[in-house]
Design an enzyme around this catalytic site. Structure first.
Site, PDB file in Angstrom:
ATOM      1  N   LYS A  80       0.986  -1.172  -0.014  1.00 54.39           N
ATOM      2  CA  LYS A  80      -0.086   0.175   0.029  1.00 54.39           C
ATOM      3  C   LYS A  80       0.943   1.231   0.119  1.00 54.39           C
ATOM      4  O   LYS A  80       1.741   1.476   0.762  1.00 54.39           O
ATOM      5  CB  LYS A  80      -1.005  -0.180   1.289  1.00 54.39           C
TER       6      LYS A  80
ATOM      7  N   SER B 295      -1.362  -1.024  -4.382  1.00 56.06           N
ATOM      8  CA  SER B 295      -2.339  -0.009  -4.373  1.00 56.06           C
ATOM      9  C   SER B 295      -1.905   1.299  -3.668  1.00 56.06           C
ATOM     10  O   SER B 295      -1.054   1.195  -2.867  1.00 56.06           O
ATOM     11  CB  SER B 295      -3.415  -1.078  -3.465  1.00 56.06           C
TER      12      SER B 295
END
Lengths: 344, 344, 344, 344
Positions: free
Chosen positions: C144, C213
Site C-alpha cells: 500500500k 495499491s
C-alpha cells in the site's frame, strides 16, 4: 446568556478538526462549541462516508456540540466547518442566538412519515426555547436526519414493517421532506392539513426557514436553530430569505444589502435543488435526467457557484435537496454577518 | 457584407434541430446559417457522444455552416444552439461580424503540438479576413478541435509515431491548449517564445479571446471568430473580457454594464476550469481530486450557475477546460447583445 | 514461529471492525493481528476516504498490525477484511508464513521514482526475512503506497521540487508502478535495467507476485508478504499465478485445482486493469474512454465478477491498476486455502 | 422459411454500421436484416444517447429490421451488434427461428402499467407466430421499451394523467418490469393474478425467457423472439437457462455444455441486476448504495466479466435491470451456437 458567534474554518480533509485553533485567541476551548455545521467533500448522497468521518472527528473533539455535516462541495465550494460558540464580544442587539436539540432515534419505518415530522417539530421548539428565541424569531432551522440503506430496509422488513421507500437515494428526499415539514409546524408556517398535503407530495407546501439534510451517520435528527434575539448582545446577526429558483441572484443580493455597511459577511446558508419541473426560467435543464451525476450534486455546484461569486466566499454552506424548504426549484437562504463589537 | 446575427434556440435532445424554425420569419433558411455553436447535454469528456450526435444533425440541416458543439450542460445550463446568420436588420456600426474556417485534418501525432498551433493560427487569420475583421478586432475565437482515443493512439503508434499523451481525457487539455496558443498567435497576443513556454506547461501564457473545446467528432479544427467591424451594420455587438477566477462576478457584471441600456442581452460565451492550484481565493476546492466527476464538469456547473444567475439566461455557452484561455482558474468571456435596429 | 492464518470477515461499513469477534473463539485478541488487508467500498481513486476511515479504525483496534486498505467493491465484490493472525492449529508443512514491514515516509517528489522502488524493495526483503521466507518463496507481496493530491503537489513545488505528475489519478498509477518494480527487484524478478525500462513506461516489465495499491491515507509504504515456508506448520497455504488478461478464467481455475480436494478455499488476491491497448482478445473495450467511471472501477467489477463467480466468494480481494503486476491487461493472482488441521 | 442466423460484428463507435460488410460474402444485403440487437457504450441509463445514435444508424441502413439497442458495455464488454439474418446454410433441425414485432406507441401514462403488459404480450405472440414458433418454443424474448423523462412526465401531466413514477431511472425499471410480465403472459408462464402481483412489486413473479431493456429512443416496444423450430433448417441453435444470482457460473457452464462438441459458440444473451436484498450469497454488496455509479452498470460489469471469462467472448449481450426476468438478483440467459452446416 444566549449570544452566539459563528466562526468558519477550513477543513483540509474530512476528519480535519485543526480549525479549532481559532478558539484559543478568543479564550474558548473545544468544550465551548455549541454546534458544528460543516460541509464535507463527498458526493452528498447515500454512500457519502465523508459525513460520518467528519461527524465522528468533530464529535470526538467537541463533546458538547451538536454536529451537522452536509456532504458535497461541488464546483467552487470549499470544505469547511462553521463553529457556533458563545460570543465573546458584544454589540447593541438584537444579536444572534443559536439553540440546539436532538430527537430520539427515528425507527427506520417511521422515516419520511408523520412521526418524523412530529419529532423534528418538537426538537425545533426545544432548540428555540433553549436559545430564548420565540418560534417566530427563528430565521434558520438546520436539521440533519437519517436515510435508509439496503441493510436498514431489510432490518425494518425483518421487524414486520414497510419503509417509505426501498431506494436509498429517494429515502434522503423523504427524510429531508419530513424534517422540513416539522420545521414548518414548529415555527407556525404549516398546519396539520398542509403537512398532510406535503407528505402526499405537494411541493407547494414549504417552510422558508428549514434547511434539512440527510445522512447515513445518524439515527436521530440533529437540530440547530438560528435567530436574532433581544436577549443576545452578540455582534453577529442573521437575516433570512428565500431563493425563488436556482438563478435567483436578486434574493442573494437583497440579503447582502441588509448587511450593515460596516459589517462583515460571515456565512451564507442556502438550500438548492433541481427544479422538479425539469426547467428553469422556461429552459430545460438536465439535472434530473443525468444518470452519471446525481441531481443534488448539480444543484449544489450551480447555486454554490452563484453564491460564492456574489459573495467572494467559497466556504459557504450550500446543501442539496430542498423539498419543502422554499418553493420548488428554489430554497431557503440565510446570511450571517458581524457588526463591529463595542469595545469592552 | 459581413453583418451577422446570433439566434439562440433550445435543443430538446442532442439531435434536435427544430430550432431552425426561428429562421423562417426572418426570411432565412438553413442554407443561410454560417455557424452553429451549441451546448449538448453529455459529459463534455472523451466519451461524450452527444457532441457527434448534435454535430451530425446540424451539419445535415445546415450544409454551409461550421459546427462547434461543446458538451456539458451541468447545473442550470440548458442545451441550446446559437445560430450565426446574416443580419437582416441594421443599425449604426460598428456591428457584429463573424467569420469561419477549418484546418486540414490534424494527424493524431501532431495533436497538442506545434503543428496544431500553426494550423489553428492560420485558420483564425483566414476566418477573420473572411469577416473583414482585423486580427486586433477579434473579440472571441471559438475553436473546436480533436482528441485522442485508445484507437487513435494505437493508430498513431502503428504508424511509428508517439502521441502527446496516451490518456484520452488529458489529450483534450492538450488539444485545447494548442488551439488556444494558435489563437493567441493569430491575434498578436503571443509570440513564438510564449507559445513554446505554453507548450512546456506555463499556464501564465494565455489568450484573452480564445475559447477552445475538444471532441471526438472531428479530425480537423473548426474556427468561428467574432468581432465588431466598421464594415458591419448589424445591430448585434460583442464585448470581450476575462474572468480572473471562477468567482469573478465583477468581470461578468462589467461586461453586462457595457450593454446599452436599451439593448437586449443575447448570449454569453465563457470558459471555465478548476483552478490548477487546487484553491480559489485561498480556499481549497475539490474539483481536481474528485474521481467521480471530472473537473471540467464541476467548473461548468459553477461558472454556469454564476453567469446564468447574473443574466437570468440558462442557455449560455459555458465551456470547460480553459488552458491558455485566460489566467489559470479563470477564462475568456464575451457577451453578445442587440441594439434596437433602425427601421428599414 | 511464523505460521500464519487468514480470516476473512465482513465489514458493514468502512469503519466496521466488529469482525474482530472472530478471534475470541481462537484464543486470540486484536493485539495478535499481524496484518489487516481490507477492501472498502469507496471509488478506489483519489478521493476515496473510505480507505483512511477503514485504516484508522483497524489501526485503532489492532495497534500491532500493518494495515492495507484497497478501495472499490464494484459489482458483486463485498467489503471485508482479511485478518492475518498466528495460526492456532497446525498441519504438515510447508505452511503459510506472512511478514510485514513499512518504509519511511516517501517525500512527495520521490513518489513514482527510483527512491520509492528502492524503499519498497528494502521493505519487501525485511518483511520476507521476518517471516523466515526466502525471497524466492514469496508468492504474494501486497504494497500500500501513497498518492499525490493538489495540496501535496503544491507542497512539493513550494519546497522547490517537481512531482512525477500533477494529476492525482495518474499519481496512483505511478506509485503503484514504482512499488511493483520494487517488489520485482526484491524477489529477483527484475534487475536495474528492467526497472529503468519500467519507469520509462515499458509495461512488458513486470513482477508476478506484486499487488500494489495507492491511497491518500499514508505517506510511507506498507508491505505484507505471503509465502509457504518449511518453517511454518500452518494449515493455511498460498499458491500464486498470473492472469494473462481480464478474461483469464483458466488461470483462476488452475489455481483452484491446486487446492487440495479436502481443503477449504479461504481467499483470493487478484490485480486487475483495463488492457492499455484498448482491446481484450481483439475486441475493443471502453474502460479507458469512459469519463464517467474510472477504468480501475470497471476492471475491478469485471474481474471481481469472474473470480466471485468461479469461487462462489464475493468477499475476495480484487484491486485495480496492475501496472508491472503481471502482463498488460492482466494481473497477479494468489489463492489462500486451508487444509484440515492435525488434531492437537 | 424461418431459418435464422446470428452474426456478431464490432462497433467502433455508437453510429458504426460498418459491420454490415459481413453480409456480402454470404450473398446478403442490409435489406435482408431481420433484427439488430446491439450493445452500445453509454451508461445504459436515462441519458444514454448512444442508444438513439446506434438505433438511428442501424435503422437507416437496415430499413426492414427491428432494432434493439441496450446501453452499457462496462468492464470487458465490447460494443457490438448481433445481426439476425436468414440462414444461408442448413443443417438437420430443429434450427433457429427468429420473429419480430412492435407494439403501437405506449402513452406515457400507460408505461409500466397493465396496458404495456398487454401490448407486449400481444407483440410477443405475433413475433412467435411470424417465426412459426409455438409460444412454448420461445427460448428468448428480447423487448426494447420506452422510459420517462422530465419532459414526458410533464407532457402526461399536462394531458391530465399521472405517470407510474416521476423519476426517470425508476421508470426504466417499471418499463422493463411491465415488458417482462408481458412476455411471461405470452409464453404461458404467468397468469393474470401473477401479473398483478408482479405489478404490485412481487419480484418472485418472473419469466425465464424475458430480456427487456428500456430506452429514450422509442415510444413503442420492439420485440425479437428466438427459438428452435422444426420448421427451420438453420445450423444455428439457441438454448435457454436462468442465472440464479450474479455468481451463477454453473448456469452459464451448463448451457455451454449443451453446445455440441463440434459447434461454435456464437452469442450469449444475459440479464443482470444488483440483488435487491443488498446481499449476494450472504455477503453485502454495494451496488444499490453507490450514488456515483448506477446499480445496473455495476451488474453488467460483474456478470459481463463472468460470462466473458467463461466464454472468451467480450462481445456478449449483457443487459442490466432484470426485474421479473429471472429470480431476484439473477436473470434470464440464452446461448446461441452454430453446428457445422451440411454441404450444399
Amino acid at each position: 446568556m444566549t449570544a452566539a458567534a459563528v466562526l468558519t474554518v477550513p477543513m483540509a480533509h474530512p476528519a480535519d478538526t485543526s480549525g479549532l485553533a481559532v478558539l484559543e485567541p478568543l479564550g474558548l476551548t473545544a468544550d465551548d462549541v455549541i454546534a458544528v455545521v460543516a460541509k464535507s467533500e463527498g458526493n452528498g448522497c447515500v454512500n457519502d462516508f465523508t459525513r460520518p468521518m467528519a461527524a465522528t472527528a468533530w464529535e470526538a473533539e467537541c463533546p458538547g456540540a451538536i454536529t451537522v455535516v452536509s456532504g458535497g462541495t461541488e464546483g467552487v465550494l470549499s470544505p469547511h466547518a462553521s463553529l457556533v460558540v458563545p460570543s465573546v464580544t458584544s454589540a447593541a442587539g438584537p444579536g444572534l442566538a443559536v439553540g440546539v436539540a436532538a430527537t430520539d432515534p427515528i425507527p427506520w419505518w417511521e422515516l419520511g412519515r408523520p412521526a418524523q415530522v412530529d419529532a423534528v417539530a418538537d426538537a425545533v421548539r426545544r432548540a428555540a426555547a433553549g436559545a430564548l428565541l420565540g418560534v417566530g424569531e427563528v430565521a434558520l432551522a438546520i436539521v440533519k436526519c437519517p436515510l435508509l440503506t439496503s441493510a436498514r430496509v431489510a432490518g425494518a422488513q425483518a421487524a414486520g414493517h414497510t419503509t417509505v421507500t426501498t431506494d436509498g437515494y429517494e429515502s434522503m428526499a423523504k427524510s429531508r421532506a419530513a424534517s422540513a415539514l416539522g420545521v414548518g409546524v414548529a415555527v407556525g408556517e404549516l398546519d396539520a392539513a398542509a403537512v398532510q398535503r406535503g407528505l402526499d407530495g405537494d411541493l407547494g407546501v414549504w417552510s422558508a426557514v428549514a434547511s434539512t439534510s440527510a445522512g447515513v451517520e445518524l439515527q436521530s435528527c440533529h437540530v440547530v436553530v438560528f435567530g436574532n434575539s433581544a436577549a443576545s448582545d452578540s455582534p453577529y446577526r442573521i437575516a433570512g430569505g428565500v431563493m425563488r429558483d436556482a438563478l435567483d441572484a436578486a434574493a442573494v443580493s437583497a440579503l447582502l444589502e441588509v448587511v450593515d455597511a460596516d459589517a462583515e459577511l460571515v456565512q451564507v446558508f442556502a438550500k438548492a435543488e433541481p427544479d422538479p419541473s425539469g426547467t428553469v426560467r422556461g429552459w430545460r435543464h438536465t439535472m434530473l435526467t443525468d444518470s452519471d451525476v446525481p441531481g443534488t450534486r448539480h444543484a449544489r455546484a450551480a447555486v454554490g457557484g452563484l453564491i460564492a461569486g456574489l459573495t467572494g466566499l467559497p466556504a459557504v454552506y450550500v446543501s442539496g435537496g430542498a423539498e419543502h424548504q422554499g418553493p420548488p426549484g428554489g430554497g431557503s437562504l440565510a446570511v450571517v454577518s458581524k457588526v463591529a463589537p463595542v469595545p469592552s
